[in-house]
Write an enzyme that holds these catalytic residues in place. Structure first.
Site, PDB file in Angstrom:
ATOM      1  N   CYS A  92       0.825  -1.228   0.000  1.00  0.00           N
ATOM      2  CA  CYS A  92       0.000   0.000   0.000  1.00  0.00           C
ATOM      3  C   CYS A  92       0.847   1.260   0.000  1.00  0.00           C
ATOM      4  CB  CYS A  92      -0.935   0.010   1.196  1.00  0.00           C
ATOM      5  SG  CYS A  92      -1.880  -1.494   1.363  1.00  0.00           S
TER       6      CYS A  92
ATOM      7  N   HIS B 269      -9.021   3.883  -1.164  1.00  0.00           N
ATOM      8  CA  HIS B 269      -7.679   3.316  -1.070  1.00  0.00           C
ATOM      9  C   HIS B 269      -7.367   2.432  -2.277  1.00  0.00           C
ATOM     10  CE1 HIS B 269      -4.010   1.739   0.367  1.00  0.00           C
ATOM     11  NE2 HIS B 269      -4.466   0.734   1.081  1.00  0.00           N
TER      12      HIS B 269
ATOM     13  N   LYS C 281      -9.983   6.027   4.448  1.00  0.00           N
ATOM     14  CA  LYS C 281     -11.306   5.630   4.918  1.00  0.00           C
ATOM     15  C   LYS C 281     -12.409   6.082   3.967  1.00  0.00           C
ATOM     16  CE  LYS C 281     -14.823   4.330   6.845  1.00  0.00           C
ATOM     17  NZ  LYS C 281     -15.305   4.224   5.487  1.00  0.00           N
TER      18      LYS C 281
HETATM   19  C1  LIG Z   1     -15.353  -3.612   4.629  1.00  0.00           C
HETATM   20  C2  LIG Z   1     -15.519  -4.554   3.449  1.00  0.00           C
HETATM   21  C3  LIG Z   1     -15.324  -6.009   3.878  1.00  0.00           C
HETATM   22  C4  LIG Z   1     -16.945  -4.374   2.887  1.00  0.00           C
HETATM   23  O1  LIG Z   1     -17.088  -5.220   1.783  1.00  0.00           O
HETATM   24  P1  LIG Z   1     -18.527  -5.809   1.394  1.00  0.00           P
HETATM   25  O2  LIG Z   1     -19.231  -6.218   2.643  1.00  0.00           O
HETATM   26  O3  LIG Z   1     -18.326  -6.846   0.336  1.00  0.00           O
HETATM   27  O4  LIG Z   1     -19.272  -4.561   0.838  1.00  0.00           O
HETATM   28  P2  LIG Z   1     -19.815  -4.346  -0.632  1.00  0.00           P
HETATM   29  O5  LIG Z   1     -18.668  -4.092  -1.566  1.00  0.00           O
HETATM   30  O6  LIG Z   1     -20.780  -5.437  -1.001  1.00  0.00           O
HETATM   31  O7  LIG Z   1     -20.617  -2.983  -0.475  1.00  0.00           O
HETATM   32  C5  LIG Z   1     -21.866  -2.939   0.247  1.00  0.00           C
HETATM   33  C6  LIG Z   1     -22.152  -1.477   0.528  1.00  0.00           C
HETATM   34  O8  LIG Z   1     -21.240  -0.998   1.532  1.00  0.00           O
HETATM   35  C7  LIG Z   1     -20.490   0.089   1.007  1.00  0.00           C
HETATM   36  N1  LIG Z   1     -19.111  -0.076   1.501  1.00  0.00           N
HETATM   37  C8  LIG Z   1     -18.234  -1.055   1.173  1.00  0.00           C
HETATM   38  N2  LIG Z   1     -17.101  -0.901   1.870  1.00  0.00           N
HETATM   39  C9  LIG Z   1     -17.253   0.201   2.615  1.00  0.00           C
HETATM   40  C10 LIG Z   1     -16.442   0.864   3.543  1.00  0.00           C
HETATM   41  N3  LIG Z   1     -15.201   0.415   3.784  1.00  0.00           N
HETATM   42  N4  LIG Z   1     -16.917   1.965   4.166  1.00  0.00           N
HETATM   43  C11 LIG Z   1     -18.159   2.400   3.901  1.00  0.00           C
HETATM   44  N5  LIG Z   1     -19.005   1.817   3.036  1.00  0.00           N
HETATM   45  C12 LIG Z   1     -18.559   0.718   2.405  1.00  0.00           C
HETATM   46  C13 LIG Z   1     -20.583  -0.029  -0.496  1.00  0.00           C
HETATM   47  O9  LIG Z   1     -20.438   1.229  -1.125  1.00  0.00           O
HETATM   48  C14 LIG Z   1     -21.973  -0.572  -0.678  1.00  0.00           C
HETATM   49  O10 LIG Z   1     -22.894   0.492  -0.521  1.00  0.00           O
HETATM   50  P3  LIG Z   1     -24.255   0.527  -1.385  1.00  0.00           P
HETATM   51  O11 LIG Z   1     -25.005  -0.698  -0.991  1.00  0.00           O
HETATM   52  O12 LIG Z   1     -24.889   1.814  -0.952  1.00  0.00           O
HETATM   53  O13 LIG Z   1     -23.809   0.502  -2.802  1.00  0.00           O
HETATM   54  C15 LIG Z   1     -14.492  -4.186   2.318  1.00  0.00           C
HETATM   55  O14 LIG Z   1     -14.710  -2.855   1.899  1.00  0.00           O
HETATM   56  C16 LIG Z   1     -13.055  -4.334   2.814  1.00  0.00           C
HETATM   57  O15 LIG Z   1     -12.529  -5.448   2.958  1.00  0.00           O
HETATM   58  N6  LIG Z   1     -12.342  -3.222   3.079  1.00  0.00           N
HETATM   59  C17 LIG Z   1     -10.942  -3.257   3.512  1.00  0.00           C
HETATM   60  C18 LIG Z   1     -10.032  -3.261   2.293  1.00  0.00           C
HETATM   61  C19 LIG Z   1      -8.614  -3.552   2.690  1.00  0.00           C
HETATM   62  O16 LIG Z   1      -8.312  -4.461   3.440  1.00  0.00           O
HETATM   63  N7  LIG Z   1      -7.673  -2.757   2.179  1.00  0.00           N
HETATM   64  C20 LIG Z   1      -6.275  -2.900   2.503  1.00  0.00           C
HETATM   65  C21 LIG Z   1      -5.973  -2.189   3.767  1.00  0.00           C
HETATM   66  S1  LIG Z   1      -4.360  -2.521   4.383  1.00  0.00           S
END
Ligand SMILES: CC(C)(COP(=O)(O)OP(=O)(O)OC[C@H]1O[C@@H](n2cnc3c(N)ncnc32)[C@H](O)[C@@H]1OP(=O)(O)O)[C@@H](O)C(=O)NCCC(=O)NCCS
Length: 384
Positions: free
Chosen positions: A83, A332, A328
């Site tokens: 990252c 990212h 956030k």
């Molecule tokens: C948190 C997480 C698991 C959510 O994934 P998910 O449950 O599959 O969510 P989806 O992609 O199906 O999205 C569902 C809804 O939540 C929203 N959403 C997804 N991730 C979000 C987040 N991090 N914050 C806020 N909203 C989020 C989407 O926009 C979507 O909204 P909508 O229904 O209005 O369109 C995923 O975003 C994630 O793993 N994030 C971390 C990424 C990461 O690890 N990066 C590296 C860091 S070192």
């Protein structure tokens, strides 16, 4: 060493890109070059980051970007540091320009992930951890940062609202940032009611998966006879590493690489945290923002989450943190993140951050972490 400047910086809107990573990267690169007043022919080297290009069946995008810019003969290299890839690329550009090997260099970070579902994207990302010890046993980044959050909550007196305050602030800032993935504010009720992803991290503690591209043009002061933008003087460009697997660390109350990179950066810049006006830090999860502020020396251990709840890090407060909305809420797109932090600093210092200006933008620090801290870059910038 020659005085080295950032003279152009551009980003697209993070979220979901229709175009390919390579197309987006070429477009923002051209934008950053034109903004700097230079021409593509002035670029001596292109440092590119695109950690997950393989998911688009495309590696080696440097020559493709240079070809799109009309400079196919210019050398390029891909820099990967999870990252923190494009801040590592910026460090390479700085070293070459400050050392007199190049007059001007281009840094481009890009990632396209929206064609992958959450499971596939999570599996790709997990390769940045220590595979045999962590990813192979099911550890994911939400899980690993949940471990850091649990350690923090165990060591200090905390409450959920402290981490909620970080999420609310970053969403409020992103709502004013046209480059941001999420341009909506959230309430504490929404934060507290959001689903648990990896206890104690809720949905709104996590950064999303985003597509995005960002580019930065770096040049020697002596090469820029007539700068057309307010250049950012690179006062420090420091990197450090640490043990990647978390079980081998002395404690989980900070990231060793961030502490080391910060010490080096403040030493290089001959500055202290008190002299920094605002920060862009690596808040891939809300706990990461609290740890960053402590690792960088802005708050004593165990106090940053409480300070966030008290509003000290708001955009118009004493120490604005992540006026862009951070990972956030701005999003990212892994390899674009480090370069996009510089875009925010550039826009703040050039009067381009309309509607989200920080009160004072003379000096700034960026902090960009690879994985759970196997690598970290800290840059310090000031106006001339
Ligand atoms: C948190 C997480 C698991 C959510 O994934 P998910 O449950 O599959 O969510 P989806 O992609 O199906 O999205 C569902 C809804 O939540 C929203 N959403 C997804 N991730 C979000 C987040 N991090 N914050 C806020 N909203 C989020 C989407 O926009 C979507 O909204 P909508 O229904 O209005 O369109 C995923 O975003 C994630 O793993 N994030 C971390 C990424 C990461 O690890 N990066 C590296 C860091 S070192």
């Amino acid at each position: 060493m020659r005085e080295t400047w950032v003279v152009g910086a551009a980003s697209n809107r993070f979220g979901k890109m229709k175009e390919s990573g390579r197309e987006a990267a070429t477009r923002v690169a051209m934008e950053a070059i034109l903004q700097s007043g230079l021409a593509p022919k002035d670029i001596g080297y292109t440092f590119v980051s695109n950690a997950f290009g393989i998911s688009e069946h495309q590696g080696h995008i440097g020559p493709l970007i240079n070809n799109g810019l009309g400079i196919p003969g210019v050398p390029s290299a891909t820099i990967e540091s999870a990252c923190s890839s494009s801040s590592a690329a910026l460090h390479e550009a700085f070293v070459h320009v400050a050392g007199g090997f190049l007059d001007a260099a281009l840094v481009v970070g890009v990632e396209k992930l929206s064609h992958l579902d959450t499971l596939a994207a999570t599996s790709y990302f997990a390769v940045g951890a220590d595979y045999p010890f962590e990813a192979k046993n099911g550890a994911t980044f939400p899980g690993l940062y949940a471990t850091l959050a649990s350690a923090y909550r165990h060591a200090y007196s905390t409450k959920d609202e402290m981490f909620g305050a970080i999420a609310l602030k970053n969403h409020a800032n992103a709502a004013r940032n046209p480059h941001a993935h999420f341009q909506k504010e959230i309430s504490m009720e929404t934060y507290l009611g959001s689903p648990m992803i990896a206890s104690p991290l809720r949905l709104y503690d996590c950064c999303p998966f985003s597509d995005g591209a960002a580019a930065v043009v770096v040049a020697a002061k002596e090469f820029m006879t007539r700068p057309v933008t307010e250049p950012l003087v690179i006062r420090a460009s420091a990197r450090a590493g640490s043990v990647t697997d978390m079980q081998d660390r002395p404690d989980l109350l900070g990231l060793p690489s961030a502490r080391l990179a910060a010490e080096k950066a403040f030493r290089q810049a001959k500055m202290s945290p008190k002299e920094i006006d605002f920060l862009e830090v690596h808040d891939c999860f809300t706990i990461a923002e609290a740890l960053a502020l402590e690792d960088l020396g802005f708050f004593p251990r165990g106090t940053a989450a409480q300070e966030s709840l008290e509003g000290v890090t708001a955009r118009d407060a004493k120490l604005p943190v992540n006026p862009s909305g951070g990972l956030k809420a701005k999003g990212h797109p892994v390899s674009a993140t480090g370069a996009s932090q510089v875009v925010e600093v550039f826009e703040q210092m050039n009067g381009l951050a309309k509607g989200r200006e920080v009160p004072k933008a003379e000096t700034a620090l960026t902090h960009n972490v690879g994985a759970t801290g196997g690598s970290c870059s800290v840059h310090i910038f000031s106006r001339r």
